[in-house]
Enzyme design. Structure first.
Site, PDB file in Angstrom:
ATOM      1  N   ARG A   1      36.300  32.303  74.685  1.00  0.00           N
ATOM      2  CA  ARG A   1      36.733  32.452  73.278  1.00  0.00           C
ATOM      3  C   ARG A   1      35.537  32.501  72.331  1.00  0.00           C
ATOM      4  O   ARG A   1      34.563  31.795  72.500  1.00  0.00           O
ATOM      5  CB  ARG A   1      37.625  31.279  72.883  1.00  0.00           C
ATOM      6  CG  ARG A   1      37.931  31.279  71.380  1.00  0.00           C
ATOM      7  CD  ARG A   1      39.047  30.369  71.012  1.00  0.00           C
ATOM      8  NE  ARG A   1      38.779  28.995  71.377  1.00  0.00           N
ATOM      9  CZ  ARG A   1      39.678  28.016  71.254  1.00  0.00           C
ATOM     10  NH1 ARG A   1      40.878  28.291  70.787  1.00  0.00           N
ATOM     11  NH2 ARG A   1      39.366  26.789  71.599  1.00  0.00           N
TER      12      ARG A   1
ATOM     13  N   ARG B   1      33.040  27.603  69.951  1.00  0.00           N
ATOM     14  CA  ARG B   1      33.339  26.223  69.560  1.00  0.00           C
ATOM     15  C   ARG B   1      32.632  25.235  70.476  1.00  0.00           C
ATOM     16  O   ARG B   1      32.555  25.469  71.679  1.00  0.00           O
ATOM     17  CB  ARG B   1      34.855  25.996  69.640  1.00  0.00           C
ATOM     18  CG  ARG B   1      35.529  25.976  68.280  1.00  0.00           C
ATOM     19  CD  ARG B   1      37.020  26.063  68.358  1.00  0.00           C
ATOM     20  NE  ARG B   1      37.666  24.957  69.059  1.00  0.00           N
ATOM     21  CZ  ARG B   1      38.985  24.800  69.130  1.00  0.00           C
ATOM     22  NH1 ARG B   1      39.784  25.681  68.541  1.00  0.00           N
ATOM     23  NH2 ARG B   1      39.513  23.796  69.778  1.00  0.00           N
TER      24      ARG B   1
ATOM     25  N   LYS C   1      48.046  29.393  70.754  1.00  0.00           N
ATOM     26  CA  LYS C   1      48.753  28.923  69.555  1.00  0.00           C
ATOM     27  C   LYS C   1      48.186  29.571  68.286  1.00  0.00           C
ATOM     28  O   LYS C   1      48.923  30.102  67.461  1.00  0.00           O
ATOM     29  CB  LYS C   1      48.648  27.386  69.429  1.00  0.00           C
ATOM     30  CG  LYS C   1      49.161  26.624  70.647  1.00  0.00           C
ATOM     31  CD  LYS C   1      49.070  25.121  70.451  1.00  0.00           C
ATOM     32  CE  LYS C   1      47.651  24.572  70.399  1.00  0.00           C
ATOM     33  NZ  LYS C   1      46.909  24.712  71.673  1.00  0.00           N
TER      34      LYS C   1
ATOM     35  N   ARG D   1      51.195  16.123  68.611  1.00  0.00           N
ATOM     36  CA  ARG D   1      50.545  16.075  69.913  1.00  0.00           C
ATOM     37  C   ARG D   1      50.773  14.749  70.608  1.00  0.00           C
ATOM     38  O   ARG D   1      50.271  14.540  71.704  1.00  0.00           O
ATOM     39  CB  ARG D   1      49.037  16.205  69.700  1.00  0.00           C
ATOM     40  CG  ARG D   1      48.447  17.531  70.071  1.00  0.00           C
ATOM     41  CD  ARG D   1      47.034  17.492  69.509  1.00  0.00           C
ATOM     42  NE  ARG D   1      46.134  18.268  70.265  1.00  0.00           N
ATOM     43  CZ  ARG D   1      45.710  19.476  69.890  1.00  0.00           C
ATOM     44  NH1 ARG D   1      46.145  20.033  68.793  1.00  0.00           N
ATOM     45  NH2 ARG D   1      44.842  20.105  70.620  1.00  0.00           N
TER      46      ARG D   1
ATOM     47  N   ARG E   1      40.024  17.998  77.702  1.00  0.00           N
ATOM     48  CA  ARG E   1      41.118  18.356  76.782  1.00  0.00           C
ATOM     49  C   ARG E   1      42.404  18.614  77.563  1.00  0.00           C
ATOM     50  O   ARG E   1      43.488  18.258  77.112  1.00  0.00           O
ATOM     51  CB  ARG E   1      40.726  19.594  75.957  1.00  0.00           C
ATOM     52  CG  ARG E   1      39.703  19.263  74.876  1.00  0.00           C
ATOM     53  CD  ARG E   1      38.984  20.503  74.370  1.00  0.00           C
ATOM     54  NE  ARG E   1      39.851  21.452  73.715  1.00  0.00           N
ATOM     55  CZ  ARG E   1      39.531  22.731  73.518  1.00  0.00           C
ATOM     56  NH1 ARG E   1      38.365  23.199  73.950  1.00  0.00           N
ATOM     57  NH2 ARG E   1      40.374  23.524  72.911  1.00  0.00           N
TER      58      ARG E   1
HETATM   59  P1  AP5 Z   1      43.794  30.546  70.933  1.00  0.00           P
HETATM   60  O1  AP5 Z   1      44.869  31.273  70.210  1.00  0.00           O
HETATM   61  O2  AP5 Z   1      42.566  30.206  70.195  1.00  0.00           O
HETATM   62  O3  AP5 Z   1      44.401  29.244  71.662  1.00  0.00           O
HETATM   63  P2  AP5 Z   1      44.903  27.861  71.075  1.00  0.00           P
HETATM   64  O4  AP5 Z   1      46.160  27.515  71.786  1.00  0.00           O
HETATM   65  O5  AP5 Z   1      44.929  27.881  69.589  1.00  0.00           O
HETATM   66  O6  AP5 Z   1      43.744  26.910  71.646  1.00  0.00           O
HETATM   67  P3  AP5 Z   1      42.926  25.743  70.932  1.00  0.00           P
HETATM   68  O7  AP5 Z   1      41.713  25.509  71.762  1.00  0.00           O
HETATM   69  O8  AP5 Z   1      42.741  26.009  69.496  1.00  0.00           O
HETATM   70  O9  AP5 Z   1      43.895  24.555  71.153  1.00  0.00           O
HETATM   71  P4  AP5 Z   1      43.572  23.083  71.084  1.00  0.00           P
HETATM   72  O10 AP5 Z   1      44.911  22.523  70.992  1.00  0.00           O
HETATM   73  O11 AP5 Z   1      42.728  22.563  72.185  1.00  0.00           O
HETATM   74  O12 AP5 Z   1      42.583  22.951  69.831  1.00  0.00           O
HETATM   75  P5  AP5 Z   1      42.834  22.486  68.337  1.00  0.00           P
HETATM   76  O13 AP5 Z   1      41.943  23.252  67.474  1.00  0.00           O
HETATM   77  O14 AP5 Z   1      44.267  22.439  68.037  1.00  0.00           O
HETATM   78  O15 AP5 Z   1      43.435  31.412  72.244  1.00  0.00           O
HETATM   79  C1  AP5 Z   1      42.432  30.997  73.161  1.00  0.00           C
HETATM   80  C2  AP5 Z   1      41.646  32.217  73.680  1.00  0.00           C
HETATM   81  O16 AP5 Z   1      42.500  32.999  74.505  1.00  0.00           O
HETATM   82  C3  AP5 Z   1      41.141  33.167  72.582  1.00  0.00           C
HETATM   83  O17 AP5 Z   1      39.915  33.692  72.967  1.00  0.00           O
HETATM   84  C4  AP5 Z   1      42.202  34.278  72.519  1.00  0.00           C
HETATM   85  O18 AP5 Z   1      41.677  35.521  72.088  1.00  0.00           O
HETATM   86  C5  AP5 Z   1      42.677  34.335  73.968  1.00  0.00           C
HETATM   87  N1  AP5 Z   1      44.113  34.632  74.120  1.00  0.00           N
HETATM   88  C6  AP5 Z   1      45.141  34.153  73.347  1.00  0.00           C
HETATM   89  N2  AP5 Z   1      46.328  34.608  73.818  1.00  0.00           N
HETATM   90  C7  AP5 Z   1      46.037  35.351  74.922  1.00  0.00           C
HETATM   91  C8  AP5 Z   1      46.860  36.094  75.859  1.00  0.00           C
HETATM   92  N3  AP5 Z   1      48.192  36.130  75.741  1.00  0.00           N
HETATM   93  N4  AP5 Z   1      46.221  36.745  76.863  1.00  0.00           N
HETATM   94  C9  AP5 Z   1      44.850  36.708  76.984  1.00  0.00           C
HETATM   95  N5  AP5 Z   1      44.049  36.037  76.128  1.00  0.00           N
HETATM   96  C10 AP5 Z   1      44.625  35.370  75.113  1.00  0.00           C
HETATM   97  O19 AP5 Z   1      42.317  20.979  68.411  1.00  0.00           O
HETATM   98  C11 AP5 Z   1      40.946  20.709  68.601  1.00  0.00           C
HETATM   99  C12 AP5 Z   1      40.704  19.190  68.597  1.00  0.00           C
HETATM  100  O20 AP5 Z   1      41.112  18.648  67.331  1.00  0.00           O
HETATM  101  C13 AP5 Z   1      41.515  18.393  69.629  1.00  0.00           C
HETATM  102  O21 AP5 Z   1      40.880  18.358  70.881  1.00  0.00           O
HETATM  103  C14 AP5 Z   1      41.568  17.022  68.951  1.00  0.00           C
HETATM  104  O22 AP5 Z   1      40.345  16.331  69.093  1.00  0.00           O
HETATM  105  C15 AP5 Z   1      41.727  17.376  67.485  1.00  0.00           C
HETATM  106  N6  AP5 Z   1      43.158  17.512  67.108  1.00  0.00           N
HETATM  107  C16 AP5 Z   1      43.803  18.633  66.696  1.00  0.00           C
HETATM  108  N7  AP5 Z   1      45.095  18.385  66.437  1.00  0.00           N
HETATM  109  C17 AP5 Z   1      45.287  17.064  66.680  1.00  0.00           C
HETATM  110  C18 AP5 Z   1      46.414  16.203  66.611  1.00  0.00           C
HETATM  111  N8  AP5 Z   1      47.636  16.663  66.234  1.00  0.00           N
HETATM  112  N9  AP5 Z   1      46.240  14.905  66.935  1.00  0.00           N
HETATM  113  C19 AP5 Z   1      45.031  14.423  67.311  1.00  0.00           C
HETATM  114  N10 AP5 Z   1      43.914  15.176  67.415  1.00  0.00           N
HETATM  115  C20 AP5 Z   1      44.041  16.495  67.099  1.00  0.00           C
HETATM  116 MG    MG Z   2      43.867  26.874  68.053  1.00  0.00          MG
END
Ligand code: AP5
Ligand code: MG
Ligand code: ZN
Length: 217
Positions: free
Chosen positions: A127, A160, A13, A88, A171
């Site tokens: 990552r 992270r 994402k 979410r 997660r």
């Molecule tokens: P990356 O682009 O970083 O993936 P991502 O989908 O953004 O993953 P996140 O871990 O950020 O998602 P998340 O939803 O768990 O975390 P968030 O920060 O939102 O890519 C991942 C890796 O793969 C990278 O190394 C990249 O280079 C590689 N990659 C990407 N595309 C690729 C491809 N096509 N091929 C190969 N490699 C690839 O949330 C974190 C925490 O915050 C949650 O756990 C929760 O506690 C809280 N939180 C956030 N939003 C909410 C909400 N709406 N409600 C409640 N709690 C929330």
């Molecule tokens: Mg992200």
């Protein structure tokens, strides 16, 4: 262009959002990034969010919804935004609908980047992120040119806290229980597009661009 990027942890994402920002010059709103910034600054929000994030749970809706509402009503969101990682939960989706209705905005498209669990674990545990500008890398799939230094700003690269293997498993379970039902919500509205996230980063980006071009014409 009002885009929602959904998908399990590690689906790409944030990576795709960064590419969309370059193309459309609209703000990238990631609730995860907002919470991590609050944790770094040591604000009351950060202290509360950290308890949930470190264990891989969701921050309560009562906290998250208000933050997104405040952010969306800022002027820079008038002509578009990319929401990454929100909504979410079904309650978050309903709250978003009412906020956007008040603003007179209709969602252009909801993308769900779909990737099998084993690949998600590989992506998350490999990552790395730049301390300076937040750019995302992967030790194997998208490494920085110089080891441990960001290509864009030369900043230091770190991992992270929630990308440890046990937290990643939690997660993924939380995603299935709380976030997967949101997919049905947008399918019913006819806004939903599933993207095969197993493809390379630039291939995923080409598919998203094609769908958006279709949505605009
Ligand atoms: P990356 O682009 O970083 O993936 P991502 O989908 O953004 O993953 P996140 O871990 O950020 O998602 P998340 O939803 O768990 O975390 P968030 O920060 O939102 O890519 C991942 C890796 O793969 C990278 O190394 C990249 O280079 C590689 N990659 C990407 N595309 C690729 C491809 N096509 N091929 C190969 N490699 C690839 O949330 C974190 C925490 O915050 C949650 O756990 C929760 O506690 C809280 N939180 C956030 N939003 C909410 C909400 N709406 N409600 C409640 N709690 C929330
Ligand atoms: Mg992200
Ligand atoms: Zn950087």
């Amino acid at each position: 262009m009002y885009i929602l990027l959904m998908g399990p942890p590690g689906a790409g994402k944030g990576t795709q959002a960064a590419l969309l920002v370059e193309k459309f010059r609209i703000p990238h709103i990631s609730t995860g990034d907002i919470f991590r910034a609050a944790v770094r600054e040591g604000t009351p929000l950060g202290l509360e969010a950290k308890r949930y994030m470190d264990s891989g749970s969701l921050v309560p809706d009562s906290v998250t919804i208000g933050i997104v509402k405040d952010r969306l009503t800022k002027l820079d969101c008038k002509n578009g935004f990319i929401l990454d990682g929100f909504p979410r939960t079904l309650d978050q989706a309903a709250a978003l609908d009412s906020t956007l209705a008040d603003m007179g905005i209709e969602i252009t498209r909801v993308f769900n980047i779909s990737v099998p669990d084993a690949e998600l674990v590989r992506r998350l545990t490999g990552r790395r992120i730049c301390k300076g500008c937040g750019a995302t890398y992967h030790v194997l799939f998208n490494p920085p040119k110089a080891a441990d230094r960001c290509d864009k700003c030369g900043g230091e690269i770190f991992q992270r806290v929630d990308d440890q293997e046990e937290t990643v498993a939690r997660r993924l379970a939380v995603y299935r229980a709380r976030t997967q039902p949101v997919i049905g919500y947008y399918q019913e509205k006819g806004l939903y597009t599933e993207i095969d996230g197993r493809q390379a980063i630039d291939e995923v980006s080409i598919v998203i661009d094609g769908v958006l071009r279709g949505a605009m014409s």
